[in-house]
Design an enzyme around this catalytic site. Structure first.
Site, mmCIF file in Angstrom:
data_model
loop_
_atom_site.group_PDB
_atom_site.id
_atom_site.type_symbol
_atom_site.label_atom_id
_atom_site.label_comp_id
_atom_site.label_asym_id
_atom_site.label_seq_id
_atom_site.Cartn_x
_atom_site.Cartn_y
_atom_site.Cartn_z
ATOM 1 N N LEU A 124 -39.607 32.882 20.596
ATOM 2 C CA LEU A 124 -38.175 32.961 20.893
ATOM 3 C C LEU A 124 -37.702 31.657 21.514
ATOM 4 O O LEU A 124 -38.189 31.246 22.557
ATOM 5 C CB LEU A 124 -37.869 34.135 21.829
ATOM 6 C CG LEU A 124 -36.376 34.460 21.928
ATOM 7 C CD1 LEU A 124 -36.163 35.938 22.201
ATOM 8 C CD2 LEU A 124 -35.641 33.645 22.962
ATOM 9 N N HIS A 233 -42.958 30.178 33.433
ATOM 10 C CA HIS A 233 -42.092 29.006 33.422
ATOM 11 C C HIS A 233 -40.656 29.470 33.698
ATOM 12 O O HIS A 233 -40.256 30.541 33.233
ATOM 13 C CB HIS A 233 -42.213 28.411 32.016
ATOM 14 C CG HIS A 233 -41.626 27.062 31.833
ATOM 15 N ND1 HIS A 233 -40.278 26.876 31.702
ATOM 16 C CD2 HIS A 233 -42.208 25.833 31.735
ATOM 17 C CE1 HIS A 233 -40.060 25.578 31.519
ATOM 18 N NE2 HIS A 233 -41.210 24.925 31.547
#
Ligand SMILES: NC(=[NH2+])NCCC[C@H](N)C(=O)O
Length: 348
Positions: A124, A233
């Site tokens: 994605l 992240h």
């Protein structure tokens, strides 16, 4: 904005996306031959030319106004069928001495291929200029993430019981992975991005060949490396939040390179799979009423010509969905066709 299967003509657009993804985004290395091969694999998957268990369905988000690719996402029908698929499972070992009356539990990383045969939602990516913002750009990330549940619900019989998603792990300000520095780098004479790039290209037999075979006691890792276990992240936070809302959970599996979490669920339990339902299409000319913010997600029911997009309203009590001409065109449906629809605000 609409989702469609990737096509041969998207190579240039996909290269632009690949260049923007950055460190730790394994599945889109900026390599023209590789990306071209990926497109070819996806095209044959959508055309039903590859066996159901080894299909890569790769989708793009298309900006119909500017004719550009705004993002992408993918579904892998089953991982680990041709090449092993690895994780670390964070487990607990109890060490106990009755004589000394000492009882310790120690976190341990076990090399695992427990996810062999599961489906994976992956890749994605949404370009920065399409995140947040005005109506045309609103909820693009949600569209990319959630359309996959409509696709899986529609073609449920071609998927296994479980689905997983690997999330990008923690990196420091210089783009270095403390988990990799402390662990992987001792076994692979490569820097993180090179090792990551090779696995992204599918050249991962070195993992099985070089990876430590014995469990790893986490107290032996540096504090910075331990702090990466199961952490994502910053750019990955919204994607993770969306997956959790659908019911995917962290069950203790992490990436062997960066320590990022893998979340998972039984496909039949995923909110978007459970709540999406078919409805019959009607089309009306002129301006139709719209929800103030995108809420209803629709997808057509064909595989090769799959389309998904936000629509301005939900179905009526009889299960009939009225579309504007523009919406019908976007989803490539005619009056009387069936669409699968999901109310993304509905509580699970
Ligand atoms: N960030 C990475 N490239 N990790 C290595 C690949 C891990 C992945 N689960 C596999 O076995 O294919």
């Amino acid at each position: 904005m609409r989702i469609r299967p990737i096509a041969e003509s998207d190579l240039e657009g996909l290269r632009v996306l690949a260049r923007e993804t950055g460190v730790g985004f394994t599945s889109l290395p900026d390599n023209t031959e590789f990306l071209a091969a990926k497109i070819a694999t996806a095209v044959s998957a959508f055309n039903g030319e590859t066996p159901e268990e080894s299909r890569l369905y790769f989708f793009v988000l298309e900006d119909e106004v500017e004719g550009k690719l705004a993002g992408c996402c993918a579904i892998e029908s089953q991982v680990g069928r041709e090449i092993p698929f690895y994780h670390y499972r964070v487990g607990t070992l109890a060490h106990s001495s009755v004589q000394l009356d000492l009882h310790r539990t120690i976190d341990t990383l076990f090399l695992s291929s427990d996810h062999t045969g599961d489906a994976e939602v992956a890749s994605l990516f949404l370009r920065a200029e399409y995140r947040g913002g005005d109506r045309r750009h609103e909820r693009n990330g949600a569209l990319l993430s959630m359309m996959r549940w409509l696709f899986m619900a529609e073609f449920r019989q071609t998927f296994p019981d479980k689905v997983l998603a690997e999330m990008r792990g923690l990196f420091d300000a210089d783009g270095r992975s403390p988990f990799w520095e402390c662990l992987g780098s001792h076994f692979f004479p490569l820097d993180f991005s090179e090792a990551d790039r090779l696995t992204g290209l599918g050249q991962k037999s070195f993992i099985g060949e070089l990876m430590p075979k014995f469990p790893i006691y986490t107290p032996f890792l540096s504090e910075e490396a331990r702090a990466c276990i199961g952490q994502v992240h910053d750019d990955t936070r919204p994607a993770l939040a969306m997956l959790k809302k659908e019911g995917l959970r962290w069950e203790g599996f992490i990436d062997i390179f960066d320590g990022g979490p893998t979340v998972e669920a039984y496909i039949d339990d995923v909110r978007g799979v459970r709540l999406s339902r078919p409805c019959r299409v009607e089309i009306k000319a002129g301006e139709l009423e719209q929800t103030p913010r995108p809420r209803w997600l629709a997808a057509n029911t064909t595989m090769a010509d799959f389309r998904a997009a936000w629509v301005g309203r939900g179905p009526d009590a009889e299960g009939v969905l009225t579309l504007s001409e523009a919406e019908a065109e976007r989803l490539e449906v005619s009056a009387g066709d069936t669409l699968r629809i999901l109310d993304t605000d509905e509580e699970a």
